[in-house]
Design a protein around this motif. Structure first.
Motif, mmCIF file in Angstrom:
data_model
loop_
_atom_site.group_PDB
_atom_site.id
_atom_site.type_symbol
_atom_site.label_atom_id
_atom_site.label_comp_id
_atom_site.label_asym_id
_atom_site.label_seq_id
_atom_site.Cartn_x
_atom_site.Cartn_y
_atom_site.Cartn_z
ATOM 1 N N TRP A 40 0.839 -1.196 0.000
ATOM 2 C CA TRP A 40 0.000 0.000 0.000
ATOM 3 C C TRP A 40 0.878 1.250 0.000
ATOM 4 O O TRP A 40 1.947 1.253 0.605
ATOM 5 N N PRO A 41 0.510 2.331 -0.702
ATOM 6 C CA PRO A 41 -0.769 2.531 -1.405
ATOM 7 C C PRO A 41 -0.744 2.144 -2.886
ATOM 8 O O PRO A 41 -1.783 2.028 -3.496
ATOM 9 N N ALA B 73 -1.288 3.422 -12.045
ATOM 10 C CA ALA B 73 -0.652 2.871 -10.844
ATOM 11 C C ALA B 73 -0.170 1.451 -11.097
ATOM 12 O O ALA B 73 0.906 1.055 -10.626
ATOM 13 N N LEU C 207 -12.988 5.818 -8.938
ATOM 14 C CA LEU C 207 -12.079 6.712 -8.220
ATOM 15 C C LEU C 207 -12.121 8.126 -8.798
ATOM 16 O O LEU C 207 -11.230 8.936 -8.528
ATOM 17 N N TYR D 18 -3.984 1.097 -5.243
ATOM 18 C CA TYR D 18 -4.446 1.920 -6.361
ATOM 19 C C TYR D 18 -4.305 1.181 -7.686
ATOM 20 O O TYR D 18 -5.038 1.460 -8.631
ATOM 21 N N TRP E 90 -7.349 -0.219 -9.331
ATOM 22 C CA TRP E 90 -8.356 0.673 -9.898
ATOM 23 C C TRP E 90 -7.801 1.599 -10.974
ATOM 24 O O TRP E 90 -8.568 2.141 -11.774
ATOM 25 N N SER E 91 -6.511 1.787 -10.986
ATOM 26 C CA SER E 91 -5.883 2.722 -11.922
ATOM 27 C C SER E 91 -4.832 2.013 -12.751
ATOM 28 O O SER E 91 -3.904 1.401 -12.204
ATOM 29 N N ASP F 171 -6.269 8.248 -17.595
ATOM 30 C CA ASP F 171 -5.505 7.300 -16.788
ATOM 31 C C ASP F 171 -4.649 6.403 -17.683
ATOM 32 O O ASP F 171 -3.482 6.133 -17.383
ATOM 33 N N TYR G 223 -10.309 -1.684 -16.442
ATOM 34 C CA TYR G 223 -10.008 -0.355 -15.926
ATOM 35 C C TYR G 223 -11.006 0.679 -16.418
ATOM 36 O O TYR G 223 -11.220 1.701 -15.746
#
Length: 222
Positions: free
Chosen positions: A17-18, A29, A179, A22, A25-26, A186, A172
Motif C-alpha cells: 500500500w498505497p 498505478a 475513483l 491503487y 483501480w488505476s 488514466d 479499468y
C-alpha cells in the motif's frame, strides 16, 4: 549498500500500500508497479552486490553453501544476454495483454505471479548487463543493442497506450471512474510512464556500457 537499500525500498513501494491498492483501480498505478519491478528495482539490488553482502553477514560455512547454490546459477544467467532479452520481451508483452491484466486483477495468485515474473525478468537482464560492465573481456556492443531493443519495445507499448482513442483495458474502463478518474486520461498517463521515465535505467545502462567500451578501447590502444 545504499543501492541495495534503495532497491529494497522500491520493491516494498511497488508491492504494498498505497501503490498496490491503487493498482487495482488505476492502470497508471498498475503500470508504475510493473516498471518499478522490471526497470528500477533489479539494477539497484544487483548494484548492491547481494552475494557479497551475504558473505559478510553470514557464517563462513553458510556463505560457502550460498555461493555454491547461487554462484553458478548467477553466472549462467549473466552469460545468456540473448535469453534474458527474449524473456524480458515476452514478460513485457504477455502481461500487458488486456486478458492477462484482467486475470491478474481477479486472482491474487496470478497477480503475485505477474509481479514475480516482472522482477525475475528484470534481474536476469540486469545480471547480464552487470557482467558486461564489470568484465573487461566482454564486449559492450551486444549489451547496448539489448538496451536499445528494450527501450524500443517499452516505447512502442507506451505509445499504444498514450495515443489510443478508446480504453484498451475494459476492467479499468469500469474501475477507474469509481475513483473519479477518466479512463482515457488514466491510460494515457500509464503510457507516458512506460514510454519516458521507465526507459531511463536502460538508457543509462547503454550509455554506461558505451563509456566503458570506449575506455577499454583507449587503454588497449595505449
Amino acid at each position: 549498500m545504499a543501492c541495495a537499500i534503495a532497491g529494497v525500498l522500491l520493491l516494498l513501494l511497488s508491492t504494498t500500500w498505497p501503490l498496490d491498492a491503487y493498482g487495482e483501480w488505476s492502470l497508471a498505478a498498475h503500470i508504475a508497479q510493473h516498471m518499478l519491478l522490471i526497470a528500477f528495482v533489479p539494477p539497484l539490488l544487483l548494484a548492491g552486490r547481494p552475494l557479497a553482502v551475504a558473505a559478510h553477514a553470514l557464517p563462513v560455512a553458510a556463505t560457502r553453501r550460498l555461493h555454491r547454490a547461487l554462484g553458478a546459477t548467477q553466472g549462467r544467467a549473466a552469460d545468456s544476454l540473448t535469453g534474458a532479452s527474449a524473456v524480458h520481451a515476452a514478460v513485457l508483452w504477455a502481461w500487458h495483454l488486456p486478458v492477462a491484466t484482467t486475470a491478474a486483477l481477479r486472482s491474487d495468485p496470478v497477480h503475485w505471479l505477474m509481479h514475480g515474473t516482472f522482477l525475475a525478468a528484470g534481474l536476469w537482464l540486469w545480471a547480464a548487463m552487470w557482467k558486461r560492465l564489470r568484465d573487461p573481456h566482454v564486449g559492450a556492443g551486444a549489451g547496448v543493442v539489448a538496451m536499445v531493443a528494450v527501450m524500443m519495445q517499452m516505447g512502442f507499448i507506451g505509445a499504444l497506450l498514450t495515443f489510443a482513442t478508446r480504453p484498451l483495458y475494459p476492467v479499468y474502463a469500469e474501475r477507474a471512474p469509481l475513483l473519479r478518474l477518466d479512463a482515457i486520461a488514466d491510460q494515457q498517463l500509464a503510457g507516458v510512464l512506460m514510454w519516458v521515465p521507465s526507459c531511463i535505467p536502460y538508457l543509462a545502462g547503454a550509455m554506461w556500457l558505451l563509456w566503458h567500451g570506449f575506455a577499454r578501447l583507449q587503454r588497449r590502444l595505449r
